[in-house]
Design an enzyme around this catalytic site. Structure first.
Site, PDB file in Angstrom:
ATOM      1  N   TYR A 156      40.307  57.767  32.659  1.00  0.00           N
ATOM      2  CA  TYR A 156      40.859  56.924  31.779  1.00  0.00           C
ATOM      3  C   TYR A 156      42.484  57.251  31.398  1.00  0.00           C
ATOM      4  O   TYR A 156      42.420  58.633  30.468  1.00  0.00           O
ATOM      5  CB  TYR A 156      40.174  56.874  30.607  1.00  0.00           C
ATOM      6  CG  TYR A 156      39.040  55.967  30.969  1.00  0.00           C
ATOM      7  CD1 TYR A 156      38.523  55.932  32.340  1.00  0.00           C
ATOM      8  CD2 TYR A 156      37.819  56.063  30.783  1.00  0.00           C
ATOM      9  CE1 TYR A 156      37.109  55.171  33.612  1.00  0.00           C
ATOM     10  CE2 TYR A 156      36.575  54.739  31.051  1.00  0.00           C
ATOM     11  CZ  TYR A 156      36.615  54.459  32.178  1.00  0.00           C
ATOM     12  OH  TYR A 156      35.155  54.456  32.872  1.00  0.00           O
ATOM     13  N   SER A 171      31.228  46.566  33.169  1.00  0.00           N
ATOM     14  CA  SER A 171      31.856  45.100  34.048  1.00  0.00           C
ATOM     15  C   SER A 171      31.513  43.890  33.770  1.00  0.00           C
ATOM     16  O   SER A 171      30.489  43.133  34.288  1.00  0.00           O
ATOM     17  CB  SER A 171      32.461  45.098  35.088  1.00  0.00           C
ATOM     18  OG  SER A 171      33.602  45.950  35.244  1.00  0.00           O
ATOM     19  N   LEU A 199      31.694  41.398  32.015  1.00  0.00           N
ATOM     20  CA  LEU A 199      31.598  39.881  31.723  1.00  0.00           C
ATOM     21  C   LEU A 199      32.519  39.872  33.246  1.00  0.00           C
ATOM     22  O   LEU A 199      33.994  38.915  33.313  1.00  0.00           O
ATOM     23  CB  LEU A 199      33.183  40.354  30.692  1.00  0.00           C
ATOM     24  CG  LEU A 199      32.600  39.876  29.293  1.00  0.00           C
ATOM     25  CD1 LEU A 199      33.577  39.912  28.140  1.00  0.00           C
ATOM     26  CD2 LEU A 199      30.825  39.179  29.075  1.00  0.00           C
ATOM     27  N   GLY A 259      36.398  40.290  32.951  1.00  0.00           N
ATOM     28  CA  GLY A 259      36.758  38.950  32.229  1.00  0.00           C
ATOM     29  C   GLY A 259      36.834  37.921  32.435  1.00  0.00           C
ATOM     30  O   GLY A 259      37.276  36.615  32.164  1.00  0.00           O
ATOM     31  N   LEU A 266      34.204  36.132  33.448  1.00  0.00           N
ATOM     32  CA  LEU A 266      33.470  35.152  32.770  1.00  0.00           C
ATOM     33  C   LEU A 266      33.703  34.921  31.425  1.00  0.00           C
ATOM     34  O   LEU A 266      32.771  34.087  30.397  1.00  0.00           O
ATOM     35  CB  LEU A 266      32.470  35.555  32.804  1.00  0.00           C
ATOM     36  CG  LEU A 266      30.934  36.342  34.476  1.00  0.00           C
ATOM     37  CD1 LEU A 266      29.963  36.927  33.941  1.00  0.00           C
ATOM     38  CD2 LEU A 266      30.396  34.804  34.539  1.00  0.00           C
ATOM     39  N   THR A 267      34.547  35.220  30.795  1.00  0.00           N
ATOM     40  CA  THR A 267      35.172  34.756  29.661  1.00  0.00           C
ATOM     41  C   THR A 267      35.878  33.553  29.310  1.00  0.00           C
ATOM     42  O   THR A 267      35.464  32.405  28.651  1.00  0.00           O
ATOM     43  CB  THR A 267      36.439  35.555  28.690  1.00  0.00           C
ATOM     44  OG1 THR A 267      37.418  35.711  29.665  1.00  0.00           O
ATOM     45  CG2 THR A 267      35.493  37.305  28.823  1.00  0.00           C
ATOM     46  N   GLY A 268      35.692  32.872  30.708  1.00  0.00           N
ATOM     47  CA  GLY A 268      36.589  31.144  31.151  1.00  0.00           C
ATOM     48  C   GLY A 268      38.797  31.594  30.357  1.00  0.00           C
ATOM     49  O   GLY A 268      39.100  30.949  30.956  1.00  0.00           O
ATOM     50  N   LYS A 269      39.140  33.394  30.832  1.00  0.00           N
ATOM     51  CA  LYS A 269      40.178  33.023  30.158  1.00  0.00           C
ATOM     52  C   LYS A 269      41.075  33.053  31.129  1.00  0.00           C
ATOM     53  O   LYS A 269      42.446  32.633  31.436  1.00  0.00           O
ATOM     54  CB  LYS A 269      40.767  33.813  29.326  1.00  0.00           C
ATOM     55  CG  LYS A 269      40.828  35.209  29.882  1.00  0.00           C
ATOM     56  CD  LYS A 269      40.433  36.747  28.688  1.00  0.00           C
ATOM     57  CE  LYS A 269      40.134  37.787  30.157  1.00  0.00           C
ATOM     58  NZ  LYS A 269      41.058  38.991  29.614  1.00  0.00           N
TER      59      LYS A 269
END
Length: 347
Positions: A53, A236, A238, A241, A243-246
């Site tokens: 990372y 992961s 979400l 991302g 599943l955040t709807g963004k």
């Protein structure tokens, strides 16, 4: 914050885990340190990182930077004993570290020494093998996965070599416990079997992808890990991302993961977006925030050790922390499972 014990190790961890893979690229060092402080204040003490990372993107010249940021926080705060510190040895990783040499008895020792120095600590609480040397079906590789070319004798000889090195690292007081990542049911079973026959350290966790949209773990690995007491550290949760709807209606927020990786590691497609709409509809029908629902679903699973979430920004972390104590009703879980049956493998 609810807590879990990883396997028979006695390693006590928070039910949610702060992921750090954006520390040093999308997230500045100052905000990274603030995120750790915020997580601890909320009762989250498991911090997960890796020698490779940060990501988004992964570069040879930035590998190790996230561990350095964490090490600077440890040195400045003096709070090493307040966190459960987890990191990983990379493996081949496209040749970015150690020339792409896989995990063996020498490389794992070298990797641990490097991580200890960057993290400015004397011991790692949980040390994980990021990728199996023999390959993996994770990260959408399951569409063409073919294990028929694997050499079992070579695989097991390598496992024994690594287990012996792990035992020495544990005896030297440099690593407390060990875990896997991106592993299969067979691979996990072999690590456990060989540890039992050789007296080497036992794997206490497995870090694999898991979310409402990625439930490969639900069958063979779930049975294995429940019976063998190997806790899942879900990454992961979400769905990067989604599943955040963004990302609804084609939106790509500036600085988001999709702005840097348009395909989201093979997850961004029309089927996935249809599934996202269905899950968000479940959340809206029950008056729930979709982020909170997605994380609470993962924590509800019987094989779960801890759920690793990441937040690029402080507001994102604040939003996540607002829902950390949510428990889903049976009605919500029933609707989530019905949605899964309608959209079983969206990416």
């Amino acid at each position: 914050m609810r807590r879990k014990i990883l396997g028979p190790s006695g390693l006590d961890v928070s039910e949610l885990c702060l992921g750090t893979m954006t520390f040093g690229t999308q997230t500045t060092e100052a905000d990274s340190h603030r995120q750790i402080d915020m997580a601890l204040a909320a009762g989250i003490d498991l911090i997960d990182t890796a020698e490779m990372y940060p990501v988004n993107p992964v570069r040879a010249e930035t590998t190790g930077k996230t561990e350095t940021i964490l090490g600077n926080w440890i040195a400045a705060s003096g709070r090493r004993n307040d966190i459960v510190l987890a990191t990983k040895v990379t493996g081949t990783n496209g040749g970015r570290i150690r020339g792409g040499r896989g995990i063996d008895g020498e490389t794992i020792v070298e990797a641990v020494e490097g991580s200890l120095k960057r993290l400015q600590t004397e011991v790692i609480d949980l040390y994980q093998l990021h990728w199996p040397n023999r390959g993996s079906y994770h990260f959408r590789q399951y569409w063409s996965f073919d294990p028929s070319g694997q050499n079992r004798q070579e695989t097991e000889a390598n496992m024994v070599e690594v287990l012996e090195a792990m035992g020495q690292l544990q005896r030297d007081g440099k690593v407390r416990h060990f875990g896997l990542s991106n592993e299969s049911a067979w691979g996990t079973a072999e690590w456990l079997r060989l540890a039992s026959t050789t007296g080497a350290p036992r794997m206490v966790s497995i870090q694999n992808e898991y979310s409402m949209m990625c439930r490969l773990f639900d069958t063979d690995l779930a049975e294995l890990c429940c019976n063998e007491q190997v806790g899942l550290l879900a990454y992961s949760p979400l769905a990067t991302g989604l599943l955040t709807g963004k990302y609804r209606d084609g939106a790509v927020p500036e600085g988001s993961r999709k702005s840097l990786n348009a395909g989201l590691g093979g997850r961004a497609n029309e089927r996935a977006q249809t599934a996202v709409e269905a899950y968000i509809d479940v959340a809206e029908r029950h008056g729930l925030d979709p982020v909170h629902m997605a994380l609470a679903f993962c924590t509800s699973r019987p094989f779960m050790g801890s759920v690793i979430f990441g937040a690029t920004t402080i507001p994102q972390l604040q939003h996540i922390l607002e829902g950390i104590d949510l428990t889903l009703s049976e009605e919500v879980l029933k609707d989530i499972n019905a949605t899964h049956r309608a959209h079983p493998m969206p990416f």
